[in-house]
Structures are given as structure tokens and as C-alpha cells.
Design a protein around this motif. Structure first.
Motif, PDB file in Angstrom:
ATOM      1  N   PRO A 199       0.937  -1.462   0.326  1.00 32.11           N
ATOM      2  CA  PRO A 199      -0.042  -0.033  -0.065  1.00 32.11           C
ATOM      3  C   PRO A 199       0.951   1.817   0.338  1.00 32.11           C
ATOM      4  O   PRO A 199       0.383   2.177  -0.432  1.00 32.11           O
ATOM      5  CB  PRO A 199      -1.285  -0.072   1.064  1.00 32.11           C
ATOM      6  N   LEU A 200       1.894   1.615   0.724  1.00 28.94           N
ATOM      7  CA  LEU A 200       2.853   2.690   0.365  1.00 28.94           C
ATOM      8  C   LEU A 200       3.238   2.729  -0.599  1.00 28.94           C
ATOM      9  O   LEU A 200       3.212   4.446  -1.249  1.00 28.94           O
ATOM     10  CB  LEU A 200       4.099   2.760   1.098  1.00 28.94           C
ATOM     11  N   ILE A 201       3.283   1.951  -2.256  1.00 25.63           N
ATOM     12  CA  ILE A 201       3.863   1.853  -3.264  1.00 25.63           C
ATOM     13  C   ILE A 201       2.870   2.845  -4.252  1.00 25.63           C
ATOM     14  O   ILE A 201       2.837   3.473  -5.209  1.00 25.63           O
ATOM     15  CB  ILE A 201       4.465   0.537  -3.843  1.00 25.63           C
ATOM     16  N   LEU A 202       2.096   1.948  -3.567  1.00 23.97           N
ATOM     17  CA  LEU A 202       0.360   2.469  -4.110  1.00 23.97           C
ATOM     18  C   LEU A 202      -0.209   3.736  -4.045  1.00 23.97           C
ATOM     19  O   LEU A 202      -0.673   4.737  -4.856  1.00 23.97           O
ATOM     20  CB  LEU A 202      -0.735   2.257  -3.811  1.00 23.97           C
ATOM     21  N   GLY A 203       0.266   4.409  -1.982  1.00 25.67           N
ATOM     22  CA  GLY A 203      -0.249   5.935  -1.707  1.00 25.67           C
ATOM     23  C   GLY A 203       0.744   6.747  -2.972  1.00 25.67           C
ATOM     24  O   GLY A 203       0.846   7.789  -2.953  1.00 25.67           O
ATOM     25  N   ILE A 204       2.353   6.541  -2.630  1.00 26.36           N
ATOM     26  CA  ILE A 204       2.830   7.096  -3.339  1.00 26.36           C
ATOM     27  C   ILE A 204       2.783   7.743  -4.749  1.00 26.36           C
ATOM     28  O   ILE A 204       3.427   8.404  -5.424  1.00 26.36           O
ATOM     29  CB  ILE A 204       4.691   6.424  -3.339  1.00 26.36           C
ATOM     30  N   GLY A 205       2.214   6.243  -5.117  1.00 24.08           N
ATOM     31  CA  GLY A 205       2.211   6.242  -6.662  1.00 24.08           C
ATOM     32  C   GLY A 205       1.033   7.502  -6.844  1.00 24.08           C
ATOM     33  O   GLY A 205       1.015   8.663  -7.787  1.00 24.08           O
ATOM     34  N   ALA A 206      -0.080   7.215  -6.064  1.00 24.67           N
ATOM     35  CA  ALA A 206      -1.416   8.450  -5.985  1.00 24.67           C
ATOM     36  C   ALA A 206      -0.882   9.486  -6.048  1.00 24.67           C
ATOM     37  O   ALA A 206      -1.303  10.965  -6.442  1.00 24.67           O
ATOM     38  CB  ALA A 206      -2.453   7.583  -5.106  1.00 24.67           C
ATOM     39  N   SER A 207       0.079   9.998  -4.828  1.00 28.59           N
ATOM     40  CA  SER A 207       0.423  11.149  -4.220  1.00 28.59           C
ATOM     41  C   SER A 207       1.301  11.631  -5.691  1.00 28.59           C
ATOM     42  O   SER A 207       1.803  12.656  -5.674  1.00 28.59           O
ATOM     43  CB  SER A 207       1.812  10.914  -3.322  1.00 28.59           C
ATOM     44  N   ALA A 208       2.014  11.086  -6.531  1.00 30.63           N
ATOM     45  CA  ALA A 208       2.510  11.621  -7.269  1.00 30.63           C
ATOM     46  C   ALA A 208       2.021  12.694  -8.312  1.00 30.63           C
ATOM     47  O   ALA A 208       2.458  13.012  -9.378  1.00 30.63           O
ATOM     48  CB  ALA A 208       3.803  10.583  -7.280  1.00 30.63           C
ATOM     49  N   ILE A 209       1.372  11.501  -8.631  1.00 27.71           N
ATOM     50  CA  ILE A 209       0.318  11.947  -9.437  1.00 27.71           C
ATOM     51  C   ILE A 209      -0.315  13.199  -9.474  1.00 27.71           C
ATOM     52  O   ILE A 209       0.095  14.098  -9.867  1.00 27.71           O
ATOM     53  CB  ILE A 209      -0.725  10.663 -10.795  1.00 27.71           C
ATOM     54  N   GLY A 210      -0.969  13.557  -8.007  1.00 27.11           N
ATOM     55  CA  GLY A 210      -1.799  14.557  -7.708  1.00 27.11           C
ATOM     56  C   GLY A 210      -0.144  15.703  -7.484  1.00 27.11           C
ATOM     57  O   GLY A 210      -0.822  16.814  -7.925  1.00 27.11           O
ATOM     58  N   PHE A 211       0.566  15.487  -6.789  1.00 25.07           N
ATOM     59  CA  PHE A 211       1.827  16.129  -6.789  1.00 25.07           C
ATOM     60  C   PHE A 211       1.639  16.757  -8.004  1.00 25.07           C
ATOM     61  O   PHE A 211       1.868  17.836  -8.718  1.00 25.07           O
ATOM     62  CB  PHE A 211       2.988  15.844  -6.482  1.00 25.07           C
ATOM     63  N   TYR A 212       2.797  15.927  -9.067  1.00 21.61           N
ATOM     64  CA  TYR A 212       3.106  16.349 -11.091  1.00 21.61           C
ATOM     65  C   TYR A 212       1.886  17.207 -11.333  1.00 21.61           C
ATOM     66  O   TYR A 212       1.878  18.469 -11.561  1.00 21.61           O
ATOM     67  CB  TYR A 212       3.064  15.346 -11.792  1.00 21.61           C
ATOM     68  N   LEU A 213       0.647  16.815 -11.082  1.00 23.70           N
ATOM     69  CA  LEU A 213      -0.783  17.390 -11.687  1.00 23.70           C
ATOM     70  C   LEU A 213      -0.603  19.000 -11.359  1.00 23.70           C
ATOM     71  O   LEU A 213      -1.263  19.646 -11.294  1.00 23.70           O
ATOM     72  CB  LEU A 213      -2.087  16.409 -12.055  1.00 23.70           C
ATOM     73  N   GLY A 214      -0.533  18.861 -10.220  1.00 23.08           N
ATOM     74  CA  GLY A 214      -0.838  20.132  -9.125  1.00 23.08           C
ATOM     75  C   GLY A 214       0.286  21.134  -9.298  1.00 23.08           C
ATOM     76  O   GLY A 214       0.208  22.745  -9.426  1.00 23.08           O
ATOM     77  N   MET A 215       1.668  20.491  -9.869  1.00 26.76           N
ATOM     78  CA  MET A 215       2.908  21.663 -10.467  1.00 26.76           C
ATOM     79  C   MET A 215       2.080  22.196 -11.275  1.00 26.76           C
ATOM     80  O   MET A 215       2.859  22.896 -11.542  1.00 26.76           O
ATOM     81  CB  MET A 215       3.919  20.270 -10.189  1.00 26.76           C
ATOM     82  N   ALA A 216       1.639  21.076 -12.325  1.00 23.86           N
ATOM     83  CA  ALA A 216       1.151  21.269 -13.488  1.00 23.86           C
ATOM     84  C   ALA A 216       0.309  22.495 -13.716  1.00 23.86           C
ATOM     85  O   ALA A 216      -0.032  22.864 -14.678  1.00 23.86           O
ATOM     86  CB  ALA A 216       0.961  20.446 -14.234  1.00 23.86           C
ATOM     87  N   HIS A 217      -0.540  22.926 -12.199  1.00 21.69           N
ATOM     88  CA  HIS A 217      -1.696  23.674 -12.467  1.00 21.69           C
ATOM     89  C   HIS A 217      -1.404  24.995 -11.969  1.00 21.69           C
ATOM     90  O   HIS A 217      -2.594  26.157 -11.338  1.00 21.69           O
ATOM     91  CB  HIS A 217      -3.163  22.960 -11.801  1.00 21.69           C
ATOM     92  N   GLY A 218      -0.074  24.712 -11.241  1.00 22.26           N
ATOM     93  CA  GLY A 218      -0.223  25.524 -10.341  1.00 22.26           C
ATOM     94  C   GLY A 218       1.330  25.971  -9.761  1.00 22.26           C
ATOM     95  O   GLY A 218       1.516  27.402  -9.004  1.00 22.26           O
ATOM     96  N   GLY A 219       1.279  24.874  -8.588  1.00 24.91           N
ATOM     97  CA  GLY A 219       2.669  25.325  -7.903  1.00 24.91           C
ATOM     98  C   GLY A 219       1.769  24.366  -6.624  1.00 24.91           C
ATOM     99  O   GLY A 219       0.811  24.592  -6.912  1.00 24.91           O
ATOM    100  N   LEU A 220       3.472  24.523  -5.792  1.00 18.40           N
ATOM    101  CA  LEU A 220       2.961  24.856  -4.177  1.00 18.40           C
ATOM    102  C   LEU A 220       2.805  25.929  -3.747  1.00 18.40           C
ATOM    103  O   LEU A 220       2.087  26.431  -2.739  1.00 18.40           O
ATOM    104  CB  LEU A 220       4.433  24.374  -3.761  1.00 18.40           C
ATOM    105  N   PHE A 221       3.244  27.536  -4.124  1.00 19.29           N
ATOM    106  CA  PHE A 221       2.758  28.584  -3.844  1.00 19.29           C
ATOM    107  C   PHE A 221       2.365  29.528  -4.852  1.00 19.29           C
ATOM    108  O   PHE A 221       1.659  30.751  -4.696  1.00 19.29           O
ATOM    109  CB  PHE A 221       3.946  29.170  -4.157  1.00 19.29           C
ATOM    110  N   GLY A 222       1.143  28.898  -5.806  1.00 19.83           N
ATOM    111  CA  GLY A 222       0.283  29.645  -6.193  1.00 19.83           C
ATOM    112  C   GLY A 222       0.775  30.356  -7.419  1.00 19.83           C
ATOM    113  O   GLY A 222       0.066  30.794  -7.883  1.00 19.83           O
ATOM    114  N   GLY A 223       1.594  29.916  -8.223  1.00 21.49           N
ATOM    115  CA  GLY A 223       2.536  30.373  -9.311  1.00 21.49           C
ATOM    116  C   GLY A 223       2.967  31.344  -9.122  1.00 21.49           C
ATOM    117  O   GLY A 223       3.011  32.203 -10.108  1.00 21.49           O
ATOM    118  N   LEU A 224       3.048  31.492  -8.122  1.00 18.32           N
ATOM    119  CA  LEU A 224       4.011  32.700  -7.557  1.00 18.32           C
ATOM    120  C   LEU A 224       5.456  33.057  -8.333  1.00 18.32           C
ATOM    121  O   LEU A 224       5.782  32.002  -8.899  1.00 18.32           O
ATOM    122  CB  LEU A 224       4.913  33.271  -6.237  1.00 18.32           C
TER     123      LEU A 224
END
Length: 103
Positions: A78-103
Motif C-alpha cells: 500500500p505504500l507504493i500505491l500511496g506514493i504513486g497516487a501522491s506523485a500523480i497528484g503532485f505532478y498535476l498540481g505542479m502543472a496547474h500552478g504549483g506549491l505557491f500558487g504560481g508566484l
């Protein structure tokens, strides 16, 4: 009359191989999977990029530490599944504006 001797063998489990409790590892599994689900689901919405990128980053780091200290396959899977889901969410979140809102 011949007597049969029954030997009791411990149950062999594919996932839990040592039979001991691991509360820290189980907590890291739960946190990683929860953050992975949050990051993955919120990554589908463009306006929630802050939540998906931060949840994904923390999920990746939590899962990586969980992998480092994990003992059994029951914890690693389950750690691998959680890391994979986190990575997809992280990469898509970065593509949509990033950690700091696109500053």
C-alpha cells in the motif's frame, strides 16, 4: 495401532511475514494512502492545485520514509500505491500552478 503425530505449522502469509505488530509503519501506510487519495482526487480540479501539490509532496515524503523503515510486504504494497497516487497528484498540481500558487 499406529498413532499419528500432528504438528502445527504457523500460518504462512504472503504479506505479513513476521507476525509482529508495527504501529509506526501502519500509521505511515495510513497517512500515505490518505494523502495519496486527497492529492489524486484534488488534482482533477484546476483550482485545487495548492492542496493537491502539497498533499502530494507530503505523501511522497511520508511514503518514502515508510518504505525506508518498512519490514513486511504487507506494509510495502500500500505504500507504493500511496506514493504513486501522491506523485500523480503532485505532478498535476505542479502543472496547474504549483506549491505557491504560481508566484
Amino acid at each position: 495401532m499406529a498413532q499419528t503425530v500432528r504438528t502445527t505449522r504457523p500460518r504462512v502469509s504472503l504479506l505479513a511475514t513476521d507476525g509482529r505488530p508495527h504501529p509506526l509503519q501502519d500509521t505511515l501506510v495510513a497517512v500515505t494512502v490518505a494523502l495519496g487519495v486527497i492529492a489524486f482526487v484534488t488534482a482533477m480540479f484546476h483550482s485545487l492545485h495548492l492542496l493537491s501539490s502539497w498533499a502530494g509532496l507530503i505523501g511522497i515524503l511520508t511514503g518514502a520514509y515508510g518504505q525506508y523503515i518498512s519490514v513486511t510486504t504487507r506494509e510495502r504494497f500500500p505504500l507504493i500505491l500511496g506514493i504513486g497516487a501522491s506523485a500523480i497528484g503532485f505532478y498535476l498540481g505542479m502543472a496547474h500552478g504549483g506549491l505557491f500558487g504560481g508566484l
